[in-house]
Write an enzyme that holds these catalytic residues in place. Sequence first.
Site, PDB file in Angstrom:
ATOM      1  N   LYS A 116       0.823  -1.203   0.000  1.00 19.78           N
ATOM      2  CA  LYS A 116       0.000   0.000   0.000  1.00 19.78           C
ATOM      3  C   LYS A 116       0.862   1.261   0.000  1.00 19.78           C
ATOM      4  O   LYS A 116       0.525   2.260  -0.645  1.00 19.78           O
ATOM      5  CB  LYS A 116      -0.943  -0.016   1.200  1.00 19.78           C
ATOM      6  CG  LYS A 116      -2.110  -0.998   1.062  1.00 19.78           C
ATOM      7  CD  LYS A 116      -3.033  -0.916   2.247  1.00 19.78           C
ATOM      8  CE  LYS A 116      -4.318  -1.719   2.013  1.00 19.78           C
ATOM      9  NZ  LYS A 116      -4.082  -3.135   1.763  1.00 19.78           N
ATOM     10  N   GLU A 200      -3.270   7.436   7.486  1.00 23.15           N
ATOM     11  CA  GLU A 200      -4.123   8.236   6.618  1.00 23.15           C
ATOM     12  C   GLU A 200      -5.102   9.033   7.459  1.00 23.15           C
ATOM     13  O   GLU A 200      -5.485   8.624   8.560  1.00 23.15           O
ATOM     14  CB  GLU A 200      -4.926   7.344   5.656  1.00 23.15           C
ATOM     15  CG  GLU A 200      -4.113   6.689   4.568  1.00 23.15           C
ATOM     16  CD  GLU A 200      -4.973   5.828   3.661  1.00 23.15           C
ATOM     17  OE1 GLU A 200      -6.147   5.592   4.004  1.00 23.15           O
ATOM     18  OE2 GLU A 200      -4.469   5.393   2.616  1.00 23.15           O
ATOM     19  N   HIS A 235     -15.046  -3.709   7.369  1.00 23.89           N
ATOM     20  CA  HIS A 235     -14.271  -3.424   6.150  1.00 23.89           C
ATOM     21  C   HIS A 235     -14.443  -4.491   5.076  1.00 23.89           C
ATOM     22  O   HIS A 235     -13.664  -4.543   4.124  1.00 23.89           O
ATOM     23  CB  HIS A 235     -12.775  -3.241   6.473  1.00 23.89           C
ATOM     24  CG  HIS A 235     -12.514  -2.233   7.549  1.00 23.89           C
ATOM     25  ND1 HIS A 235     -12.681  -0.879   7.370  1.00 23.89           N
ATOM     26  CD2 HIS A 235     -12.119  -2.390   8.846  1.00 23.89           C
ATOM     27  CE1 HIS A 235     -12.394  -0.241   8.491  1.00 23.89           C
ATOM     28  NE2 HIS A 235     -12.055  -1.120   9.399  1.00 23.89           N
ATOM     29  N   ARG A 297      -6.728  -7.914 -10.056  1.00 24.88           N
ATOM     30  CA  ARG A 297      -7.438  -9.150 -10.401  1.00 24.88           C
ATOM     31  C   ARG A 297      -8.872  -8.800 -10.743  1.00 24.88           C
ATOM     32  O   ARG A 297      -9.274  -7.637 -10.648  1.00 24.88           O
ATOM     33  CB  ARG A 297      -7.437 -10.112  -9.212  1.00 24.88           C
ATOM     34  CG  ARG A 297      -7.945  -9.466  -7.927  1.00 24.88           C
ATOM     35  CD  ARG A 297      -8.078 -10.418  -6.784  1.00 24.88           C
ATOM     36  NE  ARG A 297      -8.262  -9.765  -5.513  1.00 24.88           N
ATOM     37  CZ  ARG A 297      -9.381  -9.236  -5.057  1.00 24.88           C
ATOM     38  NH1 ARG A 297     -10.456  -9.255  -5.812  1.00 24.88           N
ATOM     39  NH2 ARG A 297      -9.452  -8.683  -3.866  1.00 24.88           N
TER      40      ARG A 297
END
Length: 672
Positions: A116, A200, A235, A297
Amino acid sequence: MFKKILIANRGEIACRVIKTAQRLGVKTVAVYSEADAGARHVDLADEAYCIGPAAAADSYLRADKILETATRCGAEAVHPGYGFLSENADFAEACAKSGLVFIGPPPDAIRAMGSKSAAKNIMGKAGVPLVPGYHGDAQDAALLKKEAGKIGYPVLIKASAGGGGKGMRIVEKAADFADALASCQRESKASFGDERVLLEKYLARPRHIEIQVFADTRGEALYLFERDCSVQRRHQKVLEEAPAPGMSQARRNSMGEAAVAAAKAIGYVGAGTVEFIAEPGEGKNAGTFYFMEMNTRLQVEHPVTEMITGLDLVEWQLRVACGEPLPRTQDELAISGHALEARIYAEDPAKNFLPSTGRITHLSAPAESRHVRIDTGVRAGDTITPYYDPMIAKLIVWDTDRPAALARMRAALEQFQVVGVTTNTEFLARLIACEAFATADLDTGLIERHRAELLPEPPVAGDEVLALAALAELLAIERRAEERAAGSGDPCSPWGICDGWRLNQDNHHILVFSQGTREHAVTAHYRPGRFELELPGGRHSLTGAWQPDGSLTAWLEDAVLQANVVMSGQTLDVFFRGIRYRLELHDPALHEIETDAHGGSMAAPMPGKIIAVLTKNGAKVEKGTPLIILEAMKMEHTITAPGRGTVREIHYQVGEQVDEGAELLGFEPDKA
């Protein structure tokens, strides 16, 4: 086009790939674990090979066995599906070394998006908007806390190598940062072997919007519009739809162009999804969106994109992997209507969505059409094991607009019925009906915010449900009696008559249904051509019959009731008006002992355990009313009222053991 491909996956995605491949005339090879020997994808494929024991680490994650199988059977390419090895760059490289085409992006593109932190650095250089945060390599706890202060609380700590909601913590204030960081690092290390994190800015009510991108080997790329995946739990996505409600064309274009820039920045090829989080539609930041991650994907929710575009994304994957150009240009793509996808899982929402394992004894789904699509890898008789994801099916609907699509989904969920495992279908139905979802007031906290509405106490079976359950059992008793009579060689045998006949008593049959800790007693009186039921709400006339499609129709007085009733031993699952009621039957007709009152007392006929108390102190009862159920010698015995009277005292409670002759309750007969 390829002549033969191997699918390195299982379940519904393997079946999905097989369907398109067979339409294109491409032979398919399935691989399976020992636990999946009888699985649907194994039956659908042209060839199938076992690659190891049940555990994924010993089968579906064994790249060496998969490649050996592909080479041995003469496959030209490998489709990885999603999950397992689909985003494994080493596997993609190993395919190439074995002379096989990996139907997915280049290994370098997978690696670029696998971290990430690295992905955000690449995206920042490509001009893709990023959430304010820290994505650096330095991981000193003091430095990270300082960076969090610069960003401003609340902040989100995320595992750099993470996914699926693991290694993620929301921190509301600086005092909580150290503990949250340590917890996040431990979970990240355990889940991904990497404790690095990024920080973040946490958006309080963000929408999760993703863009489907496609690129070919010639450097061309385009986007196939967006999907809204905001409705999540822990999530994890629950419902997806396309297009995103309230999306303006200008914002769609901006997000699509940013997603294409992201794909081109890493030399992408094939199907991919660029995920963004977006500010809500009000305030100074309205319309602002930020890059979150890229999934290299085909996504689980790709069917909604197919439904609004009329395209087959698996076909596009195969064509691009063969070196063909993209089948369409950006200008040739258009959105038609609205689509929704609900993920039907074997899980128990009432128990924090705990997975449910077991054998699916009954599975009934709505008929597929241009409006309804079902992607599944299981059938009735299959077992949901603890080894793999407990998804049963993806239910996808399409219609001309969102309200019509919502109506389609409500009807389809009502028709989707599963027995043998607990599912989330009723939860999904409540979610679809929830005002916040219906009005498109969407964000990632919707489920948690409406938890009480979405996870209510289970409904109690009322008179209509009890009547349906009683009718199903009474018809079953009649059928069994007829079968016994037919087998006796004397079709006129009195043993073939099941009219509840009793010496010197009204012909009746007592059924007791338990639902959790509740017990419901139903007395069925036999009348010419019908039953008269004593239900909790009063007496009602009942007739009915099984229908050719397996459903049950009942006439309760002048009301027509239709339901599906699935009977498994003494368990009855009643699917009525979109709700599933599970009832356990205690049938005194199978092993009833009725006791007479002697001196106003009622005694246990043998040693046993009290398993149900169906009355209460002061209750006025009629003759034959079931009062207590005693379990003895592996059989259930119902103690009934010997006549009209009043229950004066209950001496034992559920679970207590009693001796033979023990006085179970005090009963006072009416003097009249």
